[in-house]
Design a protein around this motif. Structure first.
Motif, short mmCIF file in Angstrom:
data_model
loop_
_atom_site.label_atom_id
_atom_site.label_comp_id
_atom_site.label_asym_id
_atom_site.label_seq_id
_atom_site.Cartn_x
_atom_site.Cartn_y
_atom_site.Cartn_z
N ALA A 309 0.84 -1.20 0.00
CA ALA A 309 0.00 0.00 0.00
C ALA A 309 0.88 1.25 0.00
N LEU A 310 2.01 1.19 0.71
CA LEU A 310 2.92 2.34 0.74
C LEU A 310 3.67 2.48 -0.59
N VAL A 311 4.02 1.35 -1.18
CA VAL A 311 4.71 1.38 -2.49
C VAL A 311 3.85 2.10 -3.52
N LYS A 312 2.54 1.92 -3.44
CA LYS A 312 1.64 2.59 -4.40
C LYS A 312 1.77 4.11 -4.30
N LYS A 313 2.21 4.60 -3.14
CA LYS A 313 2.40 6.05 -2.98
C LYS A 313 3.87 6.44 -3.23
N GLY A 314 4.64 5.51 -3.74
CA GLY A 314 6.04 5.83 -4.09
C GLY A 314 7.05 5.55 -2.99
N ALA A 315 6.62 4.91 -1.88
CA ALA A 315 7.56 4.68 -0.77
C ALA A 315 8.76 3.83 -1.19
N LYS A 316 9.92 4.18 -0.60
CA LYS A 316 11.13 3.39 -0.84
C LYS A 316 11.45 2.62 0.43
N LYS A 317 12.01 1.42 0.24
CA LYS A 317 12.38 0.61 1.41
C LYS A 317 13.42 1.34 2.27
N GLN A 318 13.34 1.12 3.56
CA GLN A 318 14.38 1.64 4.45
C GLN A 318 15.57 0.68 4.33
N ARG A 319 16.62 1.14 3.65
CA ARG A 319 17.73 0.22 3.40
C ARG A 319 18.52 -0.09 4.68
N LEU A 320 18.98 -1.33 4.77
CA LEU A 320 19.91 -1.67 5.85
C LEU A 320 21.27 -1.08 5.49
N LEU A 321 21.88 -0.42 6.44
CA LEU A 321 23.22 0.15 6.24
C LEU A 321 24.14 -0.53 7.24
N TRP A 322 25.15 -1.21 6.75
CA TRP A 322 26.12 -1.85 7.66
C TRP A 322 27.11 -0.80 8.13
N ALA A 323 27.14 -0.59 9.43
CA ALA A 323 28.05 0.40 10.01
C ALA A 323 29.03 -0.32 10.92
N SER A 324 30.07 0.40 11.32
CA SER A 324 31.10 -0.20 12.17
C SER A 324 31.72 -1.39 11.45
N THR A 325 32.18 -1.13 10.23
CA THR A 325 32.63 -2.23 9.36
C THR A 325 34.14 -2.47 9.41
N SER A 326 34.87 -1.67 10.19
CA SER A 326 36.31 -1.95 10.23
C SER A 326 36.58 -3.01 11.29
N VAL A 327 37.50 -3.88 10.95
CA VAL A 327 37.80 -5.03 11.82
C VAL A 327 38.63 -4.56 13.02
N LYS A 328 38.20 -4.93 14.20
CA LYS A 328 38.91 -4.49 15.40
C LYS A 328 39.93 -5.54 15.87
N ASN A 329 39.66 -6.80 15.58
CA ASN A 329 40.58 -7.87 16.00
C ASN A 329 41.49 -8.19 14.81
N PRO A 330 42.79 -7.88 14.94
CA PRO A 330 43.69 -8.08 13.79
C PRO A 330 43.82 -9.55 13.36
N ALA A 331 43.30 -10.46 14.18
CA ALA A 331 43.36 -11.88 13.80
C ALA A 331 42.29 -12.21 12.75
N TYR A 332 41.33 -11.32 12.54
CA TYR A 332 40.26 -11.61 11.59
C TYR A 332 40.57 -11.02 10.22
N LEU A 333 39.93 -11.61 9.22
CA LEU A 333 40.06 -11.07 7.86
C LEU A 333 39.64 -9.61 7.86
N ASP A 334 40.40 -8.78 7.12
CA ASP A 334 40.09 -7.35 7.18
C ASP A 334 38.88 -6.95 6.33
N THR A 335 38.29 -7.93 5.63
CA THR A 335 37.04 -7.65 4.90
C THR A 335 35.87 -8.40 5.57
N LEU A 336 36.10 -8.83 6.79
CA LEU A 336 35.11 -9.65 7.50
C LEU A 336 33.72 -9.03 7.58
#
Ligand SMILES: O=C[C@H](O)COP(=O)(O)O
Length: 428
Positions: A309-336
């Motif tokens: 019903a909202l799409v019919k009025k042009g609504a856009k999905k609330q996109r998920l945004l991944w934040a805090s994406t830098s790896v803090k533990n150097p033992a993990y892959l840096d693109t984890l």
């Protein structure tokens, strides 16, 4: 859609040698002095050596380079954003040319770690502004300048992408109506179509989200750490769209910033405290598992009759945004926190460390909805080990809000001192 699905949170083997990105980083750092100059010109802030090198080679820093960031958007529909905004804002140009499509800001960090704001600050104080008003003028200028740079992307995508996000005062994180008023004010003074007003997903601010959306203001909901709170955030967005009374909803958009690495940092500590082999095994897997489950919720909530019903009025999905994406533990892959969370209609905001790693050796493949049952298994195994996901979310939210407030307060104190010293020197 080529590429393999990386294992969830595969830790880097101890004997793996240098990080894959190290040769490239070393090359970038040892590159022509022009690359070094580029980095040094940023008032002490380290920028991406990868992007600096590309820019230095091209001279003006704004020549389009094909990178995995372009592939991420074109092949997978995920929008790469840059998690850093500081002066000079034109330094964003090479990032945009390298495929960045939006920006998240942390003005407190930017202003406190740079002297590039001193000139304008002095003018504002001389004009009689107090420290807090001067702070907001510095912030608003950066946001307006950045909005201008991303406007072509906003226009090309009909308002779906190309946003610049700025937070209301963190002092209002537990103040429902104060946050609504601050969001309206900030939206009005920035006065750009592609600004996201950032509101924290605290229990007090969830109702603010509804009201701000209902006022036709686009919102970046920040500091989301649990699936339960994420559901409340989606509901606030849907409620706000429904309450807006607008016949065209296409220009009221939102992103839900789900924080990733901090979840692992806390849960890993809890698992280490338990210390059994069963508890130690899932270290580094909680954050991505929870994020994949959040995406399943997103798919469920943005479908069905209410959403249609909202799409019919042009609504856009609330996109998920991944934040805090830098790896803090150097033992993990840096693109984890990037590779396993790629999917359509999502955003990944990356600071330089994560951007460099992804441009250098990230894998562009649809991963967000792969291995979902494995993620669910990890989620419930952690529950059985005694991890209470809601409590984890509450603790991280509390720490996040306190840390933002703390740095905001200490910046304002130092701006007040600086302002007083300027006034004394100028006999004001
Ligand atoms: O994207 C989110 C924020 O910039 C925080 O990131 P962080 O958890 O690495 O501090």
């Amino acid at each position: 859609m080529a590429g393999t699905v990386p294992k969830l949170a595969a830790p880097r083997p101890a004997a793996a040698g240098p990080l894959p990105s190290q040769p490239l980083r070393a090359a970038a750092l040892a590159f022509a002095p022009s690359a070094r100059r580029f980095r040094v010109s940023l008032a002490g802030r380290a920028r991406s050596p990868v992007i600096a090198m590309a820019s230095a080679k091209e001279g003006n820093g704004a020549v389009t380079k094909r990178t995995t960031l372009h592939d991420l958007y074109e092949q997978q529909g995920q929008s790469p954003w840059y998690d850093n905004l500081c002066r000079p804002v034109t330094d964003l140009l090479p990032y945009i040319a390298n495929g960045v499509r939006g920006v998240t800001s942390n003005p407190t960090k930017a202003i406190s770690s740079s002297n590039a704001y001193d000139g304008q600050f002095k003018e504002l104080i001389s004009a009689g502004k107090d420290a807090e008003s001067a702070y907001w003028e510095l912030v608003i200028k950066d946001i307006q300048d950045a909005c201008k740079l991303f406007e072509p992307i906003y226009d090309e995508t009909d308002g779906a992408d190309g946003y610049v996000s700025v937070e209301v005062s963190p002092r209002l994180a537990n103040d429902t109506q104060g946050t609504v008023e601050a969001a309206k004010w900030l939206h009005k003074v920035v006065n750009r179509p592609n600004v996201y007003i950032k509101i924290p997903a605290t229990a007090e601010c969830v109702p603010s989200i509804k009201e701000v959306i209902a006022n036709g203001i686009s919102v970046n909901v920040t500091l989301i750490f649990s699936v339960a709170r994420y559901e409340a955030v989606i509901d606030a967005y849907l409620d706000g769209l429904e309450a807006s009374g607008l016949s065209d909803l296409s220009r009221v958009t939102s992103v839900a910033s789900f924080f990733v690495s901090r979840v692992d940092s806390l849960i890993d500590k809890m698992l280490e405290k338990i210390g059994t082999p069963e508890a130690l095994a899932p270290r580094g897997k909680a954050a991505v598992a929870q994020a994949k489950i959040a995406n399943q919720l997103y798919l469920k909530k943005f479908s069905g009759p209410r959403w249609e019903a909202l799409v019919k009025k042009g609504a856009k999905k609330q996109r998920l945004l991944w934040a805090s994406t830098s790896v803090k533990n150097p033992a993990y892959l840096d693109t984890l926190y990037v590779d396993p969370l790629i999917g359509p209609d999502t955003v990944s905001t990356m600071p330089d460390q994560a951007l460099d790693a992804f441009i250098d050796h990230g894998t562009v493949a649809r991963t967000i909805d792969a291995n979902v049952s494995e993620a669910e298994g990890i989620y419930s195994a952690l529950e059985k080990l005694g991890i209470d996901w809601e409590e984890v979310g509450k603790q991280l939210e509390h720490e996040g809000v306190s840390s933002f407030k703390g740095s905001f307060d200490s910046l304002l104190t130092s701006l007040e001192e600086k302002g007083n010293a300027l006034k004394t020197a100028a006999n004001l």
